[in-house]
Design an enzyme around this catalytic site. Structure first.
Site, short mmCIF file in Angstrom:
data_model
loop_
_atom_site.label_atom_id
_atom_site.label_comp_id
_atom_site.label_asym_id
_atom_site.label_seq_id
_atom_site.Cartn_x
_atom_site.Cartn_y
_atom_site.Cartn_z
N ASP A 29 0.87 -1.17 0.00
CA ASP A 29 0.00 0.00 0.00
C ASP A 29 0.92 1.23 0.00
O ASP A 29 1.85 1.31 0.81
CB ASP A 29 -0.88 -0.02 1.26
CG ASP A 29 -1.99 1.01 1.24
OD1 ASP A 29 -1.70 2.20 0.96
OD2 ASP A 29 -3.14 0.64 1.50
N ILE A 30 0.67 2.18 -0.89
CA ILE A 30 1.55 3.36 -0.96
C ILE A 30 1.23 4.39 0.13
O ILE A 30 1.96 5.36 0.29
CB ILE A 30 1.55 4.04 -2.35
CG1 ILE A 30 0.16 4.49 -2.75
CG2 ILE A 30 2.17 3.11 -3.38
CD1 ILE A 30 0.17 5.44 -3.93
N HIS A 93 -10.22 -6.10 -2.76
CA HIS A 93 -8.87 -6.19 -2.21
C HIS A 93 -8.92 -6.43 -0.70
O HIS A 93 -9.88 -6.09 -0.03
CB HIS A 93 -8.03 -4.95 -2.52
CG HIS A 93 -8.60 -3.65 -2.07
ND1 HIS A 93 -9.67 -3.03 -2.69
CD2 HIS A 93 -8.25 -2.82 -1.05
CE1 HIS A 93 -9.94 -1.88 -2.09
NE2 HIS A 93 -9.10 -1.74 -1.08
N HIS A 95 -6.59 -5.84 2.76
CA HIS A 95 -5.45 -5.19 3.41
C HIS A 95 -4.86 -6.18 4.40
O HIS A 95 -5.58 -6.73 5.23
CB HIS A 95 -5.90 -3.96 4.20
CG HIS A 95 -6.39 -2.82 3.38
ND1 HIS A 95 -5.60 -1.75 3.03
CD2 HIS A 95 -7.62 -2.58 2.86
CE1 HIS A 95 -6.32 -0.90 2.32
NE2 HIS A 95 -7.55 -1.38 2.21
#
Length: 130
Positions: A29-30, A93, A95
């Site tokens: 994750d950016i 998605h 996390h």
């Protein structure tokens, strides 16, 4: 129009890839909550995770488990937390977040600002732990 995650998978947008197979893709994750915060996405573009077939949903979690175990090795933690929110990007998605305490999973927490080199080092650490 392709989602940002589909464009990442296709290589149109750079990422810090952690793992992939023919069905799934994992990358950092950016805007991470903590070092090691990773996203697992299906290559198939599906908005809502529960619209995946039962088989694909199960396979996605098995893939995520492998990535989570690698995160645990690379970033010792109490557990790797899992969150499925899916409002910000219309592509299913998961996390995966290494946590020491429950509050590490709060998405309202400040995000880390990491350098390119830090991201590369984190991705390499997870990848080499697979």
């Amino acid at each position: 129009m392709a989602t940002i995650f589909s464009r990442i998978i296709a290589g149109e947008i750079p990422c810090y890839k952690v793992a992939e197979n023919e069905e799934f893709f994992a990358f950092l994750d950016i805007n991470p909550l903590v070092k090691g915060h990773t996203l697992v996405v299906p290559r198939q573009e599906v908005d809502y995770i529960f619209d995946l077939s039962d088989e694909d949903l199960a396979a996605m979690h098995v893939f995520a488990k492998k990535v989570a175990r690698a995160i645990e090795k690379a970033f010792p933690c109490q557990k790797v937390g899992e969150a499925v929110i899916g409002l910000e990007v219309p592509h299913a998605h998961i996390h995966l977040i290494p946590i020491q305490k429950e509050s590490d999973m709060l998405f309202s927490n400040p995000k880390l600002k990491l350098s390119d080199e830090e991201f590369k080092s984190i991705a390499q650490a997870i990848n080499s732990s697979l």
